[in-house]
Design a protein around this motif. Structure first.
Motif, mmCIF file in Angstrom:
data_model
loop_
_atom_site.group_PDB
_atom_site.id
_atom_site.type_symbol
_atom_site.label_atom_id
_atom_site.label_comp_id
_atom_site.label_asym_id
_atom_site.label_seq_id
_atom_site.Cartn_x
_atom_site.Cartn_y
_atom_site.Cartn_z
ATOM 1 N N HIS A 93 11.102 28.229 -0.064
ATOM 2 C CA HIS A 93 12.163 27.954 0.611
ATOM 3 C C HIS A 93 12.295 28.367 1.976
ATOM 4 O O HIS A 93 12.295 27.575 2.971
ATOM 5 C CB HIS A 93 13.248 28.728 -0.174
ATOM 6 C CG HIS A 93 14.588 28.661 0.586
ATOM 7 N ND1 HIS A 93 15.594 29.759 0.639
ATOM 8 C CD2 HIS A 93 15.272 27.524 1.157
ATOM 9 C CE1 HIS A 93 16.684 29.449 1.127
ATOM 10 N NE2 HIS A 93 16.420 28.056 1.807
ATOM 11 N N ARG A 94 12.015 29.742 2.161
ATOM 12 C CA ARG A 94 12.071 30.178 3.518
ATOM 13 C C ARG A 94 10.849 31.217 3.912
ATOM 14 O O ARG A 94 10.844 31.898 4.794
ATOM 15 C CB ARG A 94 13.284 31.181 3.726
ATOM 16 C CG ARG A 94 14.611 30.445 3.781
ATOM 17 C CD ARG A 94 14.985 29.679 5.234
ATOM 18 N NE ARG A 94 15.406 31.257 6.079
ATOM 19 C CZ ARG A 94 16.774 32.032 5.815
ATOM 20 N NH1 ARG A 94 17.577 31.225 5.320
ATOM 21 N NH2 ARG A 94 16.798 32.942 6.626
ATOM 22 N N LYS A 118 13.798 37.375 -4.377
ATOM 23 C CA LYS A 118 14.637 38.310 -3.892
ATOM 24 C C LYS A 118 15.668 37.853 -2.885
ATOM 25 O O LYS A 118 16.609 38.355 -2.788
ATOM 26 C CB LYS A 118 14.108 39.497 -3.285
ATOM 27 C CG LYS A 118 13.061 40.286 -4.251
ATOM 28 C CD LYS A 118 12.488 41.468 -3.343
ATOM 29 C CE LYS A 118 11.208 42.172 -4.263
ATOM 30 N NZ LYS A 118 11.711 42.627 -5.383
ATOM 31 N N TYR A 119 15.030 36.789 -2.041
ATOM 32 C CA TYR A 119 16.149 36.546 -0.735
ATOM 33 C C TYR A 119 17.057 35.551 -1.489
ATOM 34 O O TYR A 119 18.490 35.768 -1.158
ATOM 35 C CB TYR A 119 15.267 35.775 0.159
ATOM 36 C CG TYR A 119 15.634 35.925 1.468
ATOM 37 C CD1 TYR A 119 16.811 36.320 1.888
ATOM 38 C CD2 TYR A 119 14.826 35.335 2.411
ATOM 39 C CE1 TYR A 119 17.321 36.539 3.295
ATOM 40 C CE2 TYR A 119 15.300 35.469 3.992
ATOM 41 C CZ TYR A 119 16.521 36.185 4.300
ATOM 42 O OH TYR A 119 17.269 35.747 5.530
ATOM 43 N N HIS A 120 16.974 34.364 -1.986
ATOM 44 C CA HIS A 120 17.823 33.428 -2.096
ATOM 45 C C HIS A 120 18.140 33.074 -3.682
ATOM 46 O O HIS A 120 18.492 31.875 -3.815
ATOM 47 C CB HIS A 120 17.864 32.147 -1.096
ATOM 48 C CG HIS A 120 17.975 32.517 0.264
ATOM 49 N ND1 HIS A 120 16.975 32.551 1.138
ATOM 50 C CD2 HIS A 120 19.068 32.627 0.973
ATOM 51 C CE1 HIS A 120 17.281 32.830 2.208
ATOM 52 N NE2 HIS A 120 18.421 32.799 2.087
ATOM 53 N N PHE A 132 14.864 26.630 -10.609
ATOM 54 C CA PHE A 132 16.109 27.002 -10.193
ATOM 55 C C PHE A 132 16.284 27.140 -8.864
ATOM 56 O O PHE A 132 15.378 27.414 -7.878
ATOM 57 C CB PHE A 132 16.637 28.098 -10.928
ATOM 58 C CG PHE A 132 18.039 28.407 -10.563
ATOM 59 C CD1 PHE A 132 19.221 27.897 -11.170
ATOM 60 C CD2 PHE A 132 18.206 29.439 -9.535
ATOM 61 C CE1 PHE A 132 20.458 28.348 -10.971
ATOM 62 C CE2 PHE A 132 19.515 29.876 -9.218
ATOM 63 C CZ PHE A 132 20.780 29.334 -9.761
ATOM 64 N N VAL A 133 17.384 26.397 -8.098
ATOM 65 C CA VAL A 133 17.757 26.521 -6.871
ATOM 66 C C VAL A 133 19.374 26.810 -6.747
ATOM 67 O O VAL A 133 19.985 25.977 -7.431
ATOM 68 C CB VAL A 133 17.310 25.118 -6.057
ATOM 69 C CG1 VAL A 133 17.984 25.317 -4.524
ATOM 70 C CG2 VAL A 133 15.943 24.805 -5.877
ATOM 71 N N GLN A 134 19.392 27.810 -5.884
ATOM 72 C CA GLN A 134 20.849 28.165 -5.796
ATOM 73 C C GLN A 134 21.596 26.997 -4.844
ATOM 74 O O GLN A 134 21.245 26.442 -4.019
ATOM 75 C CB GLN A 134 21.003 29.503 -4.927
ATOM 76 C CG GLN A 134 20.768 30.603 -5.727
ATOM 77 C CD GLN A 134 21.892 31.171 -6.520
ATOM 78 O OE1 GLN A 134 22.985 30.550 -6.809
ATOM 79 N NE2 GLN A 134 22.025 32.331 -6.899
#
Length: 425
Positions: A93-94, A118-120, A132-134
């Motif tokens: 992601h980032r 831990k981040y998103h 899984f993606v928020q």
């Protein structure tokens, strides 16, 4: 990698004409420019041992490995299908580091069902697939199948886990190891699971420390307290019984050093009391048979050190083994990892025997390590134009010659592959 010739009578080096017999340079161990090329040519293209399968005993067992020479971190994990896989330790992601605990540069190990950033909160399964993606609706045409963890080539030989950063390695792991190493296919490393580990940050190029374990010419001088009195006599020789080269790999065998145990001057008092020390416990399981264990036919056989290019050594003794790894951290520093592996102790006495052997061997290695700072500092005098740049090597130092020859060869081949066609013609 190919077969090896039988050494010529009375000489080892002259039987490998590509190595030459003249003085060598150690510029490959002091040049920042060479190190940058070596990172690309060697450590991003060769197979690198990072663990053993016993370190990943069950589904979801994982560990991370920080590899400065590749400027990256790797996750190694056992999947639900029992396959061992490796991935870059980077969230898609980032770019956050995916697996770490309190300090991002420290290696960690554990067991999990999935990896969660831990981040998103993005999640990945044990095969590295994004699961899984928020708030997925906030993204633009996000195809989760395209954003799994980036894989690293991974394979296992006789329980040793290797990775390769080249997406399309030039050789399979087995081809890379070649017949001299794979002759140990039947050696039961997996039975020796009681381990004593240590690591050190050293102020030298990684090859300078590896050199110390490729020859025994230094033993009477540097390890005078650990050798019998006969070896300490003026002009006494301490020669290895067998050297062998196969492609980029090397081995050295010595004769049955257990005869030294008869010399009381050779032992520390704790060795006599515990009947254990430099060559391991005096009573160990019978030497495991393997066609590759003593290729020189030395009798009585003592130790064979298998040196797998670039940075792995496996020293096999009677009923136990010792492993070294050299991980470069710069052109003149490296991290040294080592462990002894024994059959699990069945009694308190056996446990003490293992611990004494480990302490004595660690002291032996520390004596070698004590030379590193001085060697590196002296080699770097007049860095651009070294004060001394021609070093004569004895026949007993053939493997030192070979390691540096291989490092330069791999770098030269890498440079040639990337030279524009026609430049300089």
């Amino acid at each position: 990698m190919g077969k090896w010739p039988k050494p010529a009578e009375g000489s080892w080096t002259e039987h490998y004409p590509d190595l030459g017999t003249g003085p060598i340079s150690f510029r490959d161990s002091i040049s920042p420019e060479f190190y940058e090329l070596e990172r690309e040519a060697v450590f991003k293209r060769a197979w690198l041992n990072v663990a053993r399968i016993e370190e990943l005993p069950r589904v979801g067992s994982y560990l991370t490995k920080e590899i400065d020479a590749a400027r990256t971190s790797v996750i190694v994990v056992r999947g639900r299908d029992q396959e061992i896989r490796a991935f870059y330790n980077i969230c898609r992601h980032r770019g956050n580091k995916l697996v770490w605990n309190d300090f991002p540069n420290e290696e960690v190990k554990g067991t999990c069902r999935q990896f969660t950033c831990k981040y998103h909160g993005w999640r990945y399964d044990l095969k590295g697939e994004l699961t899984f993606v928020q708030q997925p609706g906030e993204f633009f045409d996000l195809d989760s199948e395209k954003y799994g963890l980036k894989p690293v080539q991974c394979d296992v030989w006789n329980g040793f886990i290797f990775i390769n950063f080249d997406p399309e390695p030039r050789w399979s792991l087995r081809e890379f190891l070649g017949p001299m190493i794979t002759a140990l296919d039947d050696y039961p490393f997996g039975l020796m699971t009681e381990r004593y580990e240590f690591a050190a940050q050293n102020n030298s190029n990684w090859k300078i420390f590896a050199d110390a374990f490729q020859e025994y010419y230094h033993v009477p001088s540097l390890h005078s307290q650990q050798v019998p009195s006969a070896v300490r006599q003026p002009n006494a020789t301490f020669e290895c019984g067998h050297f062998q080269i196969d492609g980029p790999h090397r081995l050295v065998s010595t004769a049955g050093t257990r005869r030294w145990l008869l010399d009381p001057e050779f032992m520390y008092p704790v060795e006599r009391a515990t009947r254990s020390g430099l060559v391991g416990p005096w009573r160990t399981p019978d030497t495991h048979f393997s066609a590759g264990l003593n290729p020189g036919g030395i009798e009585p056989w003592g130790i064979t050190n298998f040196q797998i290019f670039p940075n792995l050594e496996i020293l096999i003794y009677h009923g136990w083994y010792l492993l070294y790894r050299y991980w470069p951290t710069s052109h003149n520093t490296h991290r040294f990892e080592a462990y002894n592996a024994f059959h699990p102790a069945r009694t308190v006495r056996e446990r003490i025997e293992h611990e004494v052997a480990s302490v004595v061997l660690k002291e032996f290695a520390l004596q070698d390590a004590g030379m590193l700072g001085g060697t590196q500092a002296a080699l770097e005098y007049g860095l651009d134009e070294p004060i001394v740049d021609d070093f004569p090597l004895s026949d007993q130092e053939i493997l030192v010659r070979h390691l540096h020859h291989e490092a330069v060869k791999w770098v030269d081949e890498y440079k040639a592959e990337r030279s524009p066609v026609g430049v300089g013609s």
